[in-house]
Write a protein that holds these residues in place. Sequence first.
Motif, PDB file in Angstrom:
ATOM      1  N   THR A   1       0.839  -1.187   0.000  1.00 47.30           N
ATOM      2  CA  THR A   1       0.000   0.000   0.000  1.00 47.30           C
ATOM      3  C   THR A   1       0.878   1.241   0.000  1.00 47.30           C
ATOM      4  N   LEU A   2       0.590   2.166  -0.886  1.00 51.83           N
ATOM      5  CA  LEU A   2       1.342   3.409  -0.985  1.00 51.83           C
ATOM      6  C   LEU A   2       0.768   4.410   0.003  1.00 51.83           C
ATOM      7  N   ARG A   3       1.611   5.009   0.803  1.00 51.09           N
ATOM      8  CA  ARG A   3       1.175   5.990   1.792  1.00 51.09           C
ATOM      9  C   ARG A   3       1.944   7.285   1.579  1.00 51.09           C
ATOM     10  N   TYR A   4       1.276   8.384   1.830  1.00 48.41           N
ATOM     11  CA  TYR A   4       1.906   9.703   1.753  1.00 48.41           C
ATOM     12  C   TYR A   4       1.867  10.329   3.136  1.00 48.41           C
ATOM     13  N   ARG A   5       2.894  11.070   3.439  1.00 48.08           N
ATOM     14  CA  ARG A   5       2.915  11.859   4.668  1.00 48.08           C
ATOM     15  C   ARG A   5       3.147  13.301   4.240  1.00 48.08           C
ATOM     16  N   ILE A   6       2.232  14.167   4.576  1.00 53.72           N
ATOM     17  CA  ILE A   6       2.285  15.562   4.142  1.00 53.72           C
ATOM     18  C   ILE A   6       2.264  16.469   5.364  1.00 53.72           C
ATOM     19  N   LYS A   7       3.178  17.427   5.361  1.00 56.98           N
ATOM     20  CA  LYS A   7       3.165  18.486   6.366  1.00 56.98           C
ATOM     21  C   LYS A   7       2.805  19.760   5.621  1.00 56.98           C
TER      22      LYS A   7
END
Length: 115
Positions: free
Chosen positions: A6-12
């Motif tokens: 599963t591809l996950r993104y972490r955005i600030k």
Amino acid sequence: MEQDTTLRYRIKLGFEEIKFPPFEDILVIGKKSPQGKIGMSKLFDILVPNEFATIEVEDPNIEAVYINRNILKKIEAEKVIEILKDKVFPYISPSEILRVEFKLKIDYEIIDLEI
């Protein structure tokens, strides 16, 4: 054993209002900055005509300094440049553009009036 693909993104995310020009007091232009004095002068002419004075300086890293004319109504350009040479110029590299906050307050100690 299967791997999780599963591809996950972490955005600030953050934002703030800006004003043009994105500084109020002084801008120091390094000799090798991408925009340079000519580009910055054109920008000022478009965005805030006659609001900033261009001061050329003799320094190995600095091409020019833009000073808000309101500051220059209170203190001479030579004095401002003297302060910048001592306190700011040693910390700028030739490729930088540096925004300088320069808040000036004038105080009088005593004013005698004869009535």
